[in-house]
Design a protein around this motif. Structure first.
Motif, mmCIF file in Angstrom:
data_model
loop_
_atom_site.group_PDB
_atom_site.id
_atom_site.type_symbol
_atom_site.label_atom_id
_atom_site.label_comp_id
_atom_site.label_asym_id
_atom_site.label_seq_id
_atom_site.Cartn_x
_atom_site.Cartn_y
_atom_site.Cartn_z
ATOM 1 N N GLN A 147 0.985 -1.222 0.031
ATOM 2 C CA GLN A 147 0.092 0.106 0.005
ATOM 3 C C GLN A 147 1.015 1.376 -0.157
ATOM 4 O OE1 GLN A 147 -2.635 -0.463 3.314
ATOM 5 N NE2 GLN A 147 -3.901 -1.907 2.600
ATOM 6 N N ARG A 148 0.275 2.300 -0.460
ATOM 7 C CA ARG A 148 1.010 3.515 -0.221
ATOM 8 C C ARG A 148 1.462 4.134 1.343
ATOM 9 N NH1 ARG A 148 -2.273 8.572 -1.853
ATOM 10 N NH2 ARG A 148 -1.031 10.092 -0.336
ATOM 11 N N ILE A 149 2.492 4.390 1.482
ATOM 12 C CA ILE A 149 2.867 4.898 2.767
ATOM 13 C C ILE A 149 2.407 6.143 3.035
ATOM 14 C CG2 ILE A 149 5.036 5.268 4.246
ATOM 15 C CD1 ILE A 149 6.481 2.968 2.806
ATOM 16 N N ASN A 150 1.521 6.528 3.977
ATOM 17 C CA ASN A 150 1.124 7.673 4.460
ATOM 18 C C ASN A 150 0.725 7.608 6.001
ATOM 19 O OD1 ASN A 150 -1.324 6.025 4.680
ATOM 20 N ND2 ASN A 150 -2.304 7.132 2.929
ATOM 21 N N ALA A 151 0.232 8.700 6.707
ATOM 22 C CA ALA A 151 0.421 8.834 7.975
ATOM 23 C C ALA A 151 -0.762 7.574 8.566
ATOM 24 C CB ALA A 151 -0.532 10.191 8.567
ATOM 25 N N ARG A 152 -1.838 7.652 7.808
ATOM 26 C CA ARG A 152 -2.846 6.334 8.416
ATOM 27 C C ARG A 152 -2.333 5.007 8.237
ATOM 28 N NH1 ARG A 152 -8.162 8.326 5.278
ATOM 29 N NH2 ARG A 152 -8.845 9.989 6.793
ATOM 30 N N TRP A 153 -1.479 4.689 7.290
ATOM 31 C CA TRP A 153 -0.862 3.329 7.143
ATOM 32 C C TRP A 153 -0.063 3.340 8.151
ATOM 33 C CZ3 TRP A 153 4.478 2.032 6.543
ATOM 34 C CH2 TRP A 153 4.423 0.955 6.105
ATOM 35 N N CYS A 154 0.948 4.181 8.506
ATOM 36 C CA CYS A 154 1.979 4.192 9.851
ATOM 37 C C CYS A 154 1.386 4.011 10.892
ATOM 38 C CB CYS A 154 2.909 5.331 9.544
ATOM 39 S SG CYS A 154 4.450 5.541 10.349
ATOM 40 N N LEU A 155 0.290 4.700 11.179
ATOM 41 C CA LEU A 155 -0.362 4.579 12.466
ATOM 42 C C LEU A 155 -1.034 3.182 12.784
ATOM 43 C CD1 LEU A 155 -2.072 8.109 12.910
ATOM 44 C CD2 LEU A 155 -0.560 7.084 14.478
ATOM 45 N N ARG A 156 -1.474 2.494 11.612
ATOM 46 C CA ARG A 156 -2.010 1.263 11.632
ATOM 47 C C ARG A 156 -1.007 0.055 11.832
ATOM 48 N NH1 ARG A 156 -2.581 -2.133 7.738
ATOM 49 N NH2 ARG A 156 -2.182 -0.526 5.987
ATOM 50 N N LYS A 157 0.225 0.313 11.330
ATOM 51 C CA LYS A 157 1.468 -0.558 11.367
ATOM 52 C C LYS A 157 1.835 -0.535 12.711
ATOM 53 C CE LYS A 157 2.072 -2.628 7.609
ATOM 54 N NZ LYS A 157 2.438 -3.930 7.295
ATOM 55 N N ALA A 158 1.976 0.865 13.412
ATOM 56 C CA ALA A 158 2.319 1.085 14.737
ATOM 57 C C ALA A 158 1.628 0.052 15.675
ATOM 58 C CB ALA A 158 2.651 2.492 15.151
ATOM 59 N N ARG A 159 0.068 0.075 15.431
ATOM 60 C CA ARG A 159 -0.769 -0.471 16.577
ATOM 61 C C ARG A 159 -0.688 -1.867 16.163
ATOM 62 N NH1 ARG A 159 -4.626 3.403 14.374
ATOM 63 N NH2 ARG A 159 -4.478 5.365 15.779
ATOM 64 N N GLU A 160 -0.411 -2.333 14.931
ATOM 65 C CA GLU A 160 -0.364 -3.794 14.752
ATOM 66 C C GLU A 160 1.107 -4.456 15.479
ATOM 67 O OE1 GLU A 160 -0.414 -4.705 10.697
ATOM 68 O OE2 GLU A 160 -2.393 -3.951 10.327
ATOM 69 N N TYR A 161 2.034 -3.568 15.347
ATOM 70 C CA TYR A 161 3.394 -3.839 15.811
ATOM 71 C C TYR A 161 3.267 -3.960 17.568
ATOM 72 C CZ TYR A 161 8.149 -3.584 17.564
ATOM 73 O OH TYR A 161 9.566 -3.680 18.152
ATOM 74 N N MET A 162 2.748 -3.126 18.170
ATOM 75 C CA MET A 162 2.444 -3.077 19.417
ATOM 76 C C MET A 162 1.463 -4.355 19.879
ATOM 77 S SD MET A 162 4.581 -1.167 20.571
ATOM 78 C CE MET A 162 4.356 -0.668 22.388
ATOM 79 N N ASP A 163 0.523 -4.704 19.108
ATOM 80 C CA ASP A 163 -0.442 -5.669 19.375
ATOM 81 C C ASP A 163 0.557 -7.205 19.209
ATOM 82 O OD1 ASP A 163 -2.369 -4.078 20.315
ATOM 83 O OD2 ASP A 163 -3.555 -4.158 18.215
ATOM 84 N N ARG A 164 1.068 -7.127 18.111
ATOM 85 C CA ARG A 164 1.843 -8.296 17.913
ATOM 86 C C ARG A 164 3.009 -8.599 18.936
ATOM 87 N NH1 ARG A 164 3.614 -7.299 12.678
ATOM 88 N NH2 ARG A 164 5.528 -6.489 13.357
ATOM 89 N N GLU A 165 3.595 -7.709 19.401
ATOM 90 C CA GLU A 165 4.662 -7.667 20.465
ATOM 91 C C GLU A 165 4.186 -7.985 21.727
ATOM 92 O OE1 GLU A 165 7.863 -8.041 19.922
ATOM 93 O OE2 GLU A 165 7.468 -8.049 17.745
ATOM 94 N N GLY A 166 2.922 -7.480 22.217
ATOM 95 C CA GLY A 166 2.458 -7.514 23.301
ATOM 96 C C GLY A 166 2.994 -6.517 24.281
ATOM 97 N N ASN A 167 3.339 -5.448 23.746
ATOM 98 C CA ASN A 167 4.217 -4.377 24.498
ATOM 99 C C ASN A 167 3.162 -3.347 25.247
ATOM 100 O OD1 ASN A 167 6.611 -5.527 24.076
ATOM 101 N ND2 ASN A 167 6.871 -4.336 22.098
ATOM 102 N N GLN A 168 2.031 -3.274 25.073
ATOM 103 C CA GLN A 168 1.037 -2.284 25.600
ATOM 104 C C GLN A 168 1.146 -2.360 26.949
ATOM 105 O OE1 GLN A 168 -2.270 -1.068 23.472
ATOM 106 N NE2 GLN A 168 -1.294 -0.802 21.759
#
Length: 129
Positions: free
Chosen positions: A108-129
């Motif tokens: 997908q095109r890299i923009n602000a929404r994409w970056c925020l979604r990837k950050a949330r996915e990363y934190m959920d995947r890592e269980g770091n919240q």
């Protein structure tokens, strides 16, 4: 991207990621670099126009990097959005049969929404919240 929007996105990313990508610090000492001629000489019209244009700034930008290294030289600094978009863009890259780097078809095109979604996915995947 406009600086004020990049500031808002960087703040949101810093709240989501914390210090996962590096130590986040707030830039609050920005002063525009004005170019003056020799003392006593008046500014030309071009210099006045350049000084007015250089006043566009955003204070208190969440940033990563910029510390001194072992030898006392300054490191590069980046906004949180800039660094996160570069880091998360590597999720869609793989090595093909020829040993070359290739992007996934559904990239997908890299923009602000994409970056925020990837950050949330990363934190959920890592269980770091």
């Amino acid at each position: 991207m406009k600086p004020r929007i990049e500031k808002k996105v960087s703040k949101k990313l810093a709240a989501i990621l914390g210090d996962e990508l590096g130590r986040v610090w707030i830039d609050d000492e920005y002063e525009p670099g004005f170019s003056y001629p020799w003392p006593g000489e008046p500014l030309t019209e071009k210099k006045v126009r350049e000084n007015k244009q250089s006043r566009v700034r955003v204070n208190h930008m969440p940033s990563i990097g910029g510390e001194l290294d072992y030898w006392g030289e300054g490191q590069d600094w980046h906004t949180v959005y800039e660094l996160a978009s570069n880091v998360f863009s590597w999720d869609n890259v793989y090595i093909d049969e020829d040993g070359e780097l290739a992007r996934c078809k559904d990239d997908q095109r890299i923009n602000a929404r994409w970056c925020l979604r990837k950050a949330r996915e990363y934190m959920d995947r890592e269980g770091n919240q």
